[in-house]
Design a protein around this motif. Structure first.
Motif, PDB file in Angstrom:
ATOM      1  N   MET A   1       0.797  -1.222   0.000  1.00  0.00           N
ATOM      2  CA  MET A   1       0.000   0.000   0.000  1.00  0.00           C
ATOM      3  C   MET A   1       0.840   1.287   0.000  1.00  0.00           C
ATOM      4  SD  MET A   1      -3.206  -0.486  -0.307  1.00  0.00           S
ATOM      5  CE  MET A   1      -4.439  -1.792  -0.202  1.00  0.00           C
ATOM      6  N   PRO A   2       1.885   1.414   0.850  1.00  0.00           N
ATOM      7  CA  PRO A   2       2.657   2.670   0.834  1.00  0.00           C
ATOM      8  C   PRO A   2       3.266   2.978  -0.537  1.00  0.00           C
ATOM      9  CG  PRO A   2       3.132   1.422   2.813  1.00  0.00           C
ATOM     10  CD  PRO A   2       2.335   0.502   1.932  1.00  0.00           C
ATOM     11  N   ASP A   3       3.793   1.941  -1.193  1.00  0.00           N
ATOM     12  CA  ASP A   3       4.361   2.176  -2.532  1.00  0.00           C
ATOM     13  C   ASP A   3       3.275   2.620  -3.514  1.00  0.00           C
ATOM     14  OD1 ASP A   3       6.865   1.510  -1.644  1.00  0.00           O
ATOM     15  OD2 ASP A   3       6.743  -0.593  -2.306  1.00  0.00           O
ATOM     16  N   MET A   4       2.079   2.026  -3.384  1.00  0.00           N
ATOM     17  CA  MET A   4       0.991   2.399  -4.292  1.00  0.00           C
ATOM     18  C   MET A   4       0.590   3.864  -4.087  1.00  0.00           C
ATOM     19  SD  MET A   4      -2.842   0.790  -4.731  1.00  0.00           S
ATOM     20  CE  MET A   4      -3.413   1.583  -3.223  1.00  0.00           C
ATOM     21  N   VAL A   5       0.546   4.312  -2.815  1.00  0.00           N
ATOM     22  CA  VAL A   5       0.200   5.709  -2.537  1.00  0.00           C
ATOM     23  C   VAL A   5       1.228   6.644  -3.172  1.00  0.00           C
ATOM     24  CG1 VAL A   5      -0.025   7.432  -0.713  1.00  0.00           C
ATOM     25  CG2 VAL A   5      -1.085   5.182  -0.440  1.00  0.00           C
ATOM     26  N   THR A   6       2.508   6.294  -3.033  1.00  0.00           N
ATOM     27  CA  THR A   6       3.570   7.113  -3.633  1.00  0.00           C
ATOM     28  C   THR A   6       3.411   7.182  -5.152  1.00  0.00           C
ATOM     29  OG1 THR A   6       5.100   6.533  -1.843  1.00  0.00           O
ATOM     30  CG2 THR A   6       6.061   7.359  -3.903  1.00  0.00           C
ATOM     31  N   GLU A   7       3.141   6.029  -5.756  1.00  0.00           N
ATOM     32  CA  GLU A   7       2.989   5.987  -7.214  1.00  0.00           C
ATOM     33  C   GLU A   7       1.755   6.776  -7.668  1.00  0.00           C
ATOM     34  OE1 GLU A   7       2.879   1.829  -7.852  1.00  0.00           O
ATOM     35  OE2 GLU A   7       5.058   1.558  -7.800  1.00  0.00           O
ATOM     36  N   MET A   8       0.648   6.701  -6.902  1.00  0.00           N
ATOM     37  CA  MET A   8      -0.567   7.449  -7.260  1.00  0.00           C
ATOM     38  C   MET A   8      -0.325   8.951  -7.155  1.00  0.00           C
ATOM     39  SD  MET A   8      -3.645   5.147  -5.597  1.00  0.00           S
ATOM     40  CE  MET A   8      -4.897   6.256  -6.229  1.00  0.00           C
ATOM     41  N   ASN A   9       0.412   9.361  -6.126  1.00  0.00           N
ATOM     42  CA  ASN A   9       0.735  10.784  -6.005  1.00  0.00           C
ATOM     43  C   ASN A   9       1.599  11.250  -7.180  1.00  0.00           C
ATOM     44  OD1 ASN A   9      -0.670  11.232  -3.626  1.00  0.00           O
ATOM     45  ND2 ASN A   9       1.064  10.668  -2.311  1.00  0.00           N
ATOM     46  N   SER A  10       2.507  10.387  -7.618  1.00  0.00           N
ATOM     47  CA  SER A  10       3.351  10.730  -8.764  1.00  0.00           C
ATOM     48  C   SER A  10       2.505  10.903 -10.026  1.00  0.00           C
ATOM     49  CB  SER A  10       4.407   9.647  -8.975  1.00  0.00           C
ATOM     50  OG  SER A  10       5.172   9.914 -10.136  1.00  0.00           O
ATOM     51  N   VAL A  11       1.549   9.977 -10.223  1.00  0.00           N
ATOM     52  CA  VAL A  11       0.653  10.089 -11.382  1.00  0.00           C
ATOM     53  C   VAL A  11      -0.175  11.371 -11.292  1.00  0.00           C
ATOM     54  CG1 VAL A  11      -1.362   9.075 -12.506  1.00  0.00           C
ATOM     55  CG2 VAL A  11       0.553   7.618 -11.830  1.00  0.00           C
ATOM     56  N   ALA A  12      -0.648  11.706 -10.091  1.00  0.00           N
ATOM     57  CA  ALA A  12      -1.438  12.928  -9.915  1.00  0.00           C
ATOM     58  C   ALA A  12      -0.609  14.165 -10.242  1.00  0.00           C
ATOM     59  CB  ALA A  12      -1.973  12.999  -8.490  1.00  0.00           C
ATOM     60  N   ASP A  13       0.661  14.165  -9.806  1.00  0.00           N
ATOM     61  CA  ASP A  13       1.539  15.307 -10.100  1.00  0.00           C
ATOM     62  C   ASP A  13       1.730  15.473 -11.607  1.00  0.00           C
ATOM     63  OD1 ASP A  13       1.840  15.894  -7.428  1.00  0.00           O
ATOM     64  OD2 ASP A  13       3.756  14.812  -7.217  1.00  0.00           O
ATOM     65  N   VAL A  14       1.980  14.352 -12.284  1.00  0.00           N
ATOM     66  CA  VAL A  14       2.175  14.409 -13.737  1.00  0.00           C
ATOM     67  C   VAL A  14       0.898  14.886 -14.430  1.00  0.00           C
ATOM     68  CG1 VAL A  14       2.585  13.019 -15.807  1.00  0.00           C
ATOM     69  CG2 VAL A  14       3.997  12.674 -13.772  1.00  0.00           C
ATOM     70  N   THR A  15      -0.251  14.382 -13.964  1.00  0.00           N
ATOM     71  CA  THR A  15      -1.535  14.790 -14.549  1.00  0.00           C
ATOM     72  C   THR A  15      -1.757  16.287 -14.381  1.00  0.00           C
ATOM     73  OG1 THR A  15      -2.473  12.601 -14.093  1.00  0.00           O
ATOM     74  CG2 THR A  15      -4.024  14.401 -14.512  1.00  0.00           C
ATOM     75  N   TYR A  16      -1.452  16.798 -13.182  1.00  0.00           N
ATOM     76  CA  TYR A  16      -1.621  18.232 -12.935  1.00  0.00           C
ATOM     77  C   TYR A  16      -0.690  19.055 -13.830  1.00  0.00           C
ATOM     78  CZ  TYR A  16      -1.454  22.756 -10.605  1.00  0.00           C
ATOM     79  OH  TYR A  16      -1.484  24.101 -10.347  1.00  0.00           O
ATOM     80  N   ASP A  17       0.577  18.632 -13.907  1.00  0.00           N
ATOM     81  CA  ASP A  17       1.532  19.368 -14.742  1.00  0.00           C
ATOM     82  C   ASP A  17       1.084  19.384 -16.207  1.00  0.00           C
ATOM     83  OD1 ASP A  17       3.082  19.865 -12.534  1.00  0.00           O
ATOM     84  OD2 ASP A  17       4.512  18.226 -12.918  1.00  0.00           O
ATOM     85  N   ASN A  18       0.565  18.241 -16.675  1.00  0.00           N
ATOM     86  CA  ASN A  18       0.071  18.187 -18.056  1.00  0.00           C
ATOM     87  C   ASN A  18      -1.118  19.123 -18.253  1.00  0.00           C
ATOM     88  OD1 ASN A  18       1.995  16.348 -18.880  1.00  0.00           O
ATOM     89  ND2 ASN A  18       0.677  14.550 -18.600  1.00  0.00           N
ATOM     90  N   ALA A  19      -2.004  19.192 -17.244  1.00  0.00           N
ATOM     91  CA  ALA A  19      -3.168  20.075 -17.336  1.00  0.00           C
ATOM     92  C   ALA A  19      -2.738  21.535 -17.379  1.00  0.00           C
ATOM     93  CB  ALA A  19      -4.108  19.826 -16.158  1.00  0.00           C
ATOM     94  N   VAL A  20      -1.751  21.895 -16.554  1.00  0.00           N
ATOM     95  CA  VAL A  20      -1.241  23.272 -16.557  1.00  0.00           C
ATOM     96  C   VAL A  20      -0.639  23.610 -17.917  1.00  0.00           C
ATOM     97  CG1 VAL A  20       0.511  24.802 -15.578  1.00  0.00           C
ATOM     98  CG2 VAL A  20      -0.865  23.362 -14.065  1.00  0.00           C
ATOM     99  N   GLU A  21       0.130  22.661 -18.465  1.00  0.00           N
ATOM    100  CA  GLU A  21       0.739  22.886 -19.780  1.00  0.00           C
ATOM    101  C   GLU A  21      -0.327  23.036 -20.864  1.00  0.00           C
ATOM    102  OE1 GLU A  21       3.767  20.608 -22.904  1.00  0.00           O
ATOM    103  OE2 GLU A  21       3.667  19.968 -20.804  1.00  0.00           O
ATOM    104  N   ALA A  22      -1.381  22.202 -20.788  1.00  0.00           N
ATOM    105  CA  ALA A  22      -2.460  22.287 -21.777  1.00  0.00           C
ATOM    106  C   ALA A  22      -3.183  23.621 -21.686  1.00  0.00           C
ATOM    107  CB  ALA A  22      -3.442  21.132 -21.578  1.00  0.00           C
ATOM    108  N   ALA A  23      -3.422  24.082 -20.453  1.00  0.00           N
ATOM    109  CA  ALA A  23      -4.096  25.371 -20.276  1.00  0.00           C
ATOM    110  C   ALA A  23      -3.248  26.504 -20.835  1.00  0.00           C
ATOM    111  CB  ALA A  23      -4.396  25.604 -18.795  1.00  0.00           C
TER     112      ALA A  23
END
Length: 298
Positions: free
Chosen positions: A35-57
């Motif tokens: 579970m801890p590794d999964m939380v870290t990986e999900m946060n990483s995916v969320a960060d990448v998703t946010y950065d992509n959204a900012v770039e798209a905007a």
């Protein structure tokens, strides 16, 4: 460029289940440890998703800015769904996505129908609207009216950037260097234009190349055409409304192949004169032309 997220690792399988109590504890421990590794990986995916959204905007904003610059460069003041009747007078035009930089008093604009730009009005913005207003008052003169009817889908352009398709009159005049020729303009210019009978028929070539006189009531002279250009062809349809009609011609005209220009003189006869303008003077008056007379039946 957008960043591809790192895939989240799969959880241990098989998962713990009460249907297999002998292995439940071992499998539950493995699942909880992951579970801890999964939380870290999900946060990483969320960060990448946010950065992509900012770039798209940011990209969308840049594109919108470039579109605005292009619209300004093309002279687009705005569009309007205001119902306007084509004609002279003051037009209150409410614009959508208006360009404030182009809505200035004294600017000449063209209000053209989106579906048919040949229907248009040319006028001057009477006063700059208030900063928060998108309604412009445009004064249209009688000479700036093309077409008729009432419509509610308009494009407003800076007149310096507007280039509508050529009208039949512009084709006849042959002087515009910017009006594009369309198939419709070509066909409109070839349509017959009525000319009234006169004892001397001296056609204005700026008013049409194919002319029709449906009531030739007496003999007449084909005179010197005006506003002509060397190489122009023309056709003149003639319908006699009386008998004994005789054609005479000005000295500038010659008959093709040395033939004499003899019309059918009878009442109701449909004659045709076709010709080409060979030479003109500096004012556009014909100085030499060639005719071919085609006698018709009554």
């Amino acid at each position: 460029m957008p960043t591809a997220p790192t895939p989240i690792a799969a959880l241990p399988t098989p998962v713990p289940t009460t249907a297999d109590p002998a292995n439940f504890d071992t499998r539950a421990d493995a699942l909880l440890e992951a579970m801890p590794d999964m939380v870290t990986e999900m946060n990483s995916v969320a960060d990448v998703t946010y950065d992509n959204a900012v770039e798209a905007a940011a990209s969308a904003a840049e594109v919108a800015g470039q579109a605005a610059v292009a619209a300004d460069a093309a002279g687009l003041v705005g569009r309007s769904t205001t119902t306007l009747t084509v004609g002279a007078g003051t037009k209150a035009v409410t614009l959508t996505s208006a360009k404030a930089s182009l809505m200035t008093a004294g600017r000449q604009v063209v209000i053209s129908l989106l579906s048919d730009p040949s229907i248009r009005m040319i006028g001057v913005i009477a006063a700059s609207p208030a900063p928060t207003s998108t309604t412009a008052s445009v004064t249209v003169t009688s000479g700036g009216v093309f077409g008729s009817g009432s419509y509610s889908s308009w494009q407003i352009m800076d007149a310096n950037f507007f280039s509508p398709s050529a009208t039949a009159a512009e084709v006849w005049e042959g002087t515009s260097e910017v009006a594009p020729m369309t198939p419709k303009a070509l066909m409109d210019s070839m349509a017959p234009v009525t000319v009234s009978y006169a004892s001397t028929l001296a056609l204005d070539m700026d008013a049409g190349w194919y002319r029709r006189c449906s009531a030739v009531s007496a003999s007449f002279t084909l005179g010197v055409f005006t506003n002509a250009k060397a190489g122009q062809p023309f056709v003149l349809d003639l319908v006699n409304s009386a008998g004994s009609v005789v054609l005479a011609v000005n000295a500038v005209w010659d008959f093709a192949d040395g033939l004499l220009g003899v019309l059918n003189p009878d009442n109701g006869a449909k004659n045709k004169i076709a010709g080409i303008i060979d030479e003109v003077d500096g004012s556009g008056n014909v100085t030499r032309g060639t005719l071919h007379v085609i006698p018709g039946l009554a």
